[in-house]
Design a protein around this motif. Structure first.
Motif, PDB file in Angstrom:
ATOM      1  N   ARG A  43     -14.867  14.825 -27.122  1.00 27.11           N
ATOM      2  CA  ARG A  43     -15.424  14.773 -25.774  1.00 27.11           C
ATOM      3  C   ARG A  43     -14.346  15.125 -24.757  1.00 27.11           C
ATOM      4  NH1 ARG A  43     -19.929  10.035 -24.934  1.00 27.11           N
ATOM      5  NH2 ARG A  43     -21.093  10.385 -26.862  1.00 27.11           N
ATOM      6  N   VAL A  89     -16.047  11.307 -21.483  1.00 24.22           N
ATOM      7  CA  VAL A  89     -15.634   9.921 -21.342  1.00 24.22           C
ATOM      8  C   VAL A  89     -14.913   9.800 -20.010  1.00 24.22           C
ATOM      9  CG1 VAL A  89     -14.226   8.036 -22.244  1.00 24.22           C
ATOM     10  CG2 VAL A  89     -15.363   9.594 -23.835  1.00 24.22           C
ATOM     11  N   ALA A 115     -18.506   5.292 -21.240  1.00 26.71           N
ATOM     12  CA  ALA A 115     -19.094   6.370 -22.043  1.00 26.71           C
ATOM     13  C   ALA A 115     -20.557   6.080 -22.328  1.00 26.71           C
ATOM     14  CB  ALA A 115     -18.323   6.524 -23.359  1.00 26.71           C
ATOM     15  N   ALA A 155     -12.516   2.525 -19.595  1.00 27.08           N
ATOM     16  CA  ALA A 155     -13.175   3.696 -20.186  1.00 27.08           C
ATOM     17  C   ALA A 155     -14.677   3.441 -20.177  1.00 27.08           C
ATOM     18  CB  ALA A 155     -12.690   3.924 -21.612  1.00 27.08           C
ATOM     19  N   PRO A 165     -15.957   3.272 -26.740  1.00 25.86           N
ATOM     20  CA  PRO A 165     -14.548   3.614 -26.570  1.00 25.86           C
ATOM     21  C   PRO A 165     -13.659   2.388 -26.736  1.00 25.86           C
ATOM     22  CG  PRO A 165     -15.573   3.343 -24.419  1.00 25.86           C
ATOM     23  CD  PRO A 165     -16.666   3.154 -25.448  1.00 25.86           C
ATOM     24  N   TRP A 221     -11.903   6.683 -29.951  1.00 30.94           N
ATOM     25  CA  TRP A 221     -13.311   6.457 -30.268  1.00 30.94           C
ATOM     26  C   TRP A 221     -13.640   7.083 -31.615  1.00 30.94           C
ATOM     27  CZ3 TRP A 221     -11.992  10.126 -26.527  1.00 30.94           C
ATOM     28  CH2 TRP A 221     -12.411  11.441 -26.773  1.00 30.94           C
ATOM     29  N   ILE A 242     -12.243  14.255 -21.507  1.00 27.27           N
ATOM     30  CA  ILE A 242     -11.785  13.028 -20.852  1.00 27.27           C
ATOM     31  C   ILE A 242     -11.573  13.321 -19.377  1.00 27.27           C
ATOM     32  CG2 ILE A 242     -10.034  11.227 -20.802  1.00 27.27           C
ATOM     33  CD1 ILE A 242      -9.432  11.946 -23.737  1.00 27.27           C
TER      34      ILE A 242
END
Length: 214
Positions: free
Chosen positions: A203, A21, A88, A86, A93, A198, A205
């Motif tokens: 994931r 992300v 993704a 953000a 998100p 999320w 960041i």
């Protein structure tokens, strides 16, 4: 590292896959409206900013128009002179940022809108720590609700989070499985609280600062 959209961002964009992300922090003025957001999304989509079309979801969440919404998901927030975005792929998100300032009515707001257990946890904190904990809690709730595609009208009491100094976590969300949720406070600076959330697998960041290219 500060990056401008005028620089070669191809490598950054290419690095956005289903394991990452991207989070962008930028200086922001209200008069800019959605211009910085559209410029950034355009960099990911290979489009000029004025070709990026946003639509409102059922509960007002902005998203890309079809077919671009199948390729890229985003959320953004702004407070004071900062905005945060953000970006993704494969998940929605939710992100929120709030400028930290004195909030003498923090406990009154918590008692009115938050889960009773959160109110009790806030009440145990010394006054100098309580306001920051309140805002961290607020951004966490906002981030989760935005990831749901909802807003505060959903009801801030319908989810419960840990309260600082506990490690931030989602403890309960009405009619949902909290094991599927990820909640990450973001260390922006001493003047802001921010949280990313999320629903989906863990994931990485990747946080970057977007410099003004003008």
């Amino acid at each position: 590292m500060r990056t401008t959209l005028g620089q070669d961002v191809a490598g950054i964009v290419a690095g956005l896959d289903h394991r990452v992300v991207h989070v962008w922090l930028l200086d922001y003025r209200k008069a800019q409206k959605r211009a910085p957001l559209c410029a950034l999304l355009g960099a990911y989509l290979g489009l000029p900013a004025d070709a990026v079309v946003l639509v409102e979801g059922e509960h007002g969440r902005p998203e890309l128009a079809s077919p671009w919404n199948q390729l890229l998901q985003f959320n953004w927030s702004h407070s004071g002179d900062k905005a945060i975005i953000a970006v993704a792929r494969g998940l929605a998100p939710g992100i929120d940022i709030e400028h930290l300032r004195p909030r003498p009515r923090a406990m009154q707001l918590a008692e009115r809108f938050f889960h009773p257990d959160e109110v009790a946890d806030l009440a145990t904190l010394p006054a100098d720590a309580r306001e920051r904990a309140f805002m961290q809690l607020w951004t966490g709730k906002e981030a989760v609700l935005k990831a749901l595609g909802r807003g505060v009208a959903f009801g801030l009491h319908r989810l419960r989070l840990t309260v600082a100094p506990q490690t931030p976590a989602l403890l309960w969300l009405e009619n949902d499985d909290i094991s599927q949720w990820r909640l990450h406070p973001l260390d922006i600076d001493a003047d802001h609280a921010a949280t990313l959330a999320w629903r989906g697998p863990p994931r990485t960041i990747d946080i970057r600062t977007l410099a003004d290219s003008g």
